[in-house]
Design a protein around this motif. Structure first.
Motif, mmCIF file in Angstrom:
data_model
loop_
_atom_site.group_PDB
_atom_site.id
_atom_site.type_symbol
_atom_site.label_atom_id
_atom_site.label_comp_id
_atom_site.label_asym_id
_atom_site.label_seq_id
_atom_site.Cartn_x
_atom_site.Cartn_y
_atom_site.Cartn_z
ATOM 1 N N LYS A 1 0.859 -1.184 0.000
ATOM 2 C CA LYS A 1 0.000 0.000 0.000
ATOM 3 C C LYS A 1 0.893 1.231 0.000
ATOM 4 C CE LYS A 1 -3.553 -2.591 2.376
ATOM 5 N NZ LYS A 1 -4.085 -2.969 3.712
ATOM 6 N N ALA A 2 0.594 2.170 -0.883
ATOM 7 C CA ALA A 2 1.433 3.363 -1.009
ATOM 8 C C ALA A 2 0.518 4.572 -1.148
ATOM 9 C CB ALA A 2 2.333 3.212 -2.231
ATOM 10 N N ILE A 3 1.030 5.658 -1.645
ATOM 11 C CA ILE A 3 0.173 6.804 -1.965
ATOM 12 C C ILE A 3 0.391 7.153 -3.439
ATOM 13 C CG2 ILE A 3 0.109 7.709 0.399
ATOM 14 C CD1 ILE A 3 2.184 9.809 -0.434
ATOM 15 N N VAL A 4 -0.602 7.801 -4.024
ATOM 16 C CA VAL A 4 -0.499 8.172 -5.439
ATOM 17 C C VAL A 4 0.656 9.167 -5.597
ATOM 18 C CG1 VAL A 4 -1.679 9.305 -7.370
ATOM 19 C CG2 VAL A 4 -2.952 7.762 -5.848
ATOM 20 N N PRO A 5 1.616 8.855 -6.466
ATOM 21 C CA PRO A 5 2.760 9.771 -6.642
ATOM 22 C C PRO A 5 2.312 11.140 -7.156
ATOM 23 C CG PRO A 5 3.206 7.648 -7.685
ATOM 24 C CD PRO A 5 1.746 7.653 -7.304
ATOM 25 N N VAL A 6 3.073 12.145 -6.829
ATOM 26 C CA VAL A 6 2.795 13.517 -7.286
ATOM 27 C C VAL A 6 4.025 14.057 -8.009
ATOM 28 C CG1 VAL A 6 1.137 13.999 -5.436
ATOM 29 C CG2 VAL A 6 3.582 14.485 -5.081
#
Lengths: 334, 334
Positions: A196-201
């Motif tokens: 689980k990660a976060i959406v890259p920006v």
């Protein structure tokens, strides 16, 4: 003594026309034939650069001052020379030379200056980001051979920024004890790894230093498109340094460090109800899926040697030898 | 906007074969045509260097670490990047490009990293060295035009080491307030300048840093032959950076920074009884005499432009323009 064979030059009366051959001759005293070849090309290109541009003393001094400032900007967590190499396309080039890929495999791309060895080994399914402001992202990936066989036990190093576009190491209070946005995972028997990660920006590379000034004088922006880094290691396979990029990012076609490749651009999906149950994520969570393909060392070495031979032929020095995977002109081999 | 004319590339899918042209295209957004040309040659040569050597990631990283160490070694009184440039022959080359000399004039040579702006203006006849262990040397020089006319009012910056082979700035307690082995003199109406110094000795360039390590791996020594530096400034004449070398020095033909030229090698004499009286020196004092010849700016500019044109023709880009003395390919000039 190998030196007895050498023709040590009389280093006097050197001019713009004979300096290069003489510097190369004195450098050829080294007993390391690969170093001799690398230095010979380095000195020849550096001198040709000065001769072709008619580099002035003022410009030379500006270069000396620039390189000094780049060196001074480097710290344990900021590598301005890697940034310089990245922004001049050298990093991408070296990766493509050292890790040639057959068309059936996952392409490599720039490592960048933010990989660390701080990331802890985590179990599959771990959350690699602690950022509460990041948009949750479920990542379901596999790693396989070029013939489609799952690779188990591959070590996968993953790193991404937080939702503000900063890597953990970029924060002043970073100590290395609590890495964030990083993990080392091991693929399972089916070659699967998930987390689980976060959406890259998107984020800008550090541009408060000499490289930032250089980009500004060149009319270039310092932005990188949204991406997540992956590095794969597994005995018998070539090290794969790569990244996945989000489609339609504003910087998709103008990455400051030239890393984007079509095959590495992905569309994010949304999790299905089945995913929600199986992976314990909320409805509406974004989904990234990718099947990575590694190349065996054997295949890579063959391809690398073939390309080295082609390059030496192009240079007019086909009489060469490959030593530890790298070319050396035959005249330099004892 | 000039940028509207530019063909900004789609920076995606860059490979070892197309990266160079694309980096050059994005860099061409700069509004400075000279910077554009210099960067184009720099990137092209750097990339060709990597392609021709098949530079490995490990070697690239060794290069990054080397350059970082060179930067870190630099202080206000130690310029390791200049040492690097000197030891790879770039400094001598740039001087010969920027200050071309007709055969009737004094040749130039490397500036080296030890020139400072600390030297005080002194009257003719001053003793520039306070070192009691140095062997006294009377220096009687003139400075003239290529047609033999004395040049009065030329500013001459002179610097040499002490008898141990160290410049003042190399001592840890050096503050800049009491420069030693340095002076700035002004030539008199006959173009004469004279001073008392000490006989130069050989010395090794600093080799406790990364450049020293590099020389060691190349099997090279770090010694410079005995010499004294001179820098001339006079309105209307090209800046002359040069040095005089002592004949039969053990390093006369193997200067670590490639500076020795036959025309700059001198034999020391001994003062005559007349000198003893006229210049207030002891009998047996060593004597250095030299007649320096400066070139007018006009002559230098003409020669520099002619050589720039020849170089651009050799490069296959004869369609060029000289802007502020430096060549720019015509396609880059608005």
């Amino acid at each position: 003594m190998a030196s007895e064979k050498l023709n040590i030059p009389n280093l006097k009366d050197l001019t713009m026309d004979n300096i290069t051959e003489n510097v190369n001759l004195i450098n050829s005293q080294t007993l390391d034939p690969r170093l001799k070849y690398v230095l010979e090309r380095l000195v020849s290109h550096m001198h040709d650069f000065a001769r072709e541009t008619r580099l002035s003393t003022k410009e030379w001094m500006a270069g000396i001052e620039f390189l000094t400032a780049v060196g001074k900007k480097c710290t344990d967590v900021r590598q301005e020379f890697i940034l310089l190499s990245d922004t001049l396309g050298l990093s991408l080039l070296v990766d493509s030379i050292d890790h040639p890929k057959p068309s059936s495999s996952t392409e490599g791309t720039v490592l960048g200056p933010y990989h660390t060895h701080d990331a802890q080994a985590q179990i599959l399914g771990s959350a690699i980001s602690d950022d509460p402001d990041g948009e949750p992202l479920l990542c379901l990936c596999t790693v396989r051979t070029t013939s489609g066989k799952p690779i188990s036990g591959a070590k996968i190093d993953i790193w991404e920024t937080d939702s503000k576009g900063s890597y953990d190491v970029q924060y002043e209070d970073y100590s290395g004890e609590k890495p964030d946005g990083r993990a080392v995972l091991i693929s399972d028997d089916e070659g699967v790894f998930w987390f689980k990660a976060i959406v890259p920006v998107p984020y800008s590379i550090p541009h408060d230093g000499p490289v930032g000034k250089m980009l500004k004088s060149l009319g270039r922006h310092p932005w990188r498109p949204s991406h997540m880094h992956f590095m794969f290691e597994k005995a018998g396979f070539d090290h794969l340094i790569t990244a996945l990029y989000l489609r339609n990012d504003p910087y998709e076609t103008s990455d400051a460090v030239f890393g984007v490749k079509s095959s590495l651009v992905v569309d994010l999906g949304t999790v299905t109800p089945e995913h929600v149950k199986k992976y314990d994520v909320k409805e509406g969570t974004k989904l990234l899926t990718y099947d990575f393909v590694l190349v065996t060392d054997e295949e890579t070495n063959k391809l690398r040697e073939q390309k080295a031979k082609e390059a030496m032929e192009k240079l007019g020095r086909p009489n060469m030898k490959i030593v530890e995977g790298l070319p050396i002109p035959m005249e330099d081999v004892d």
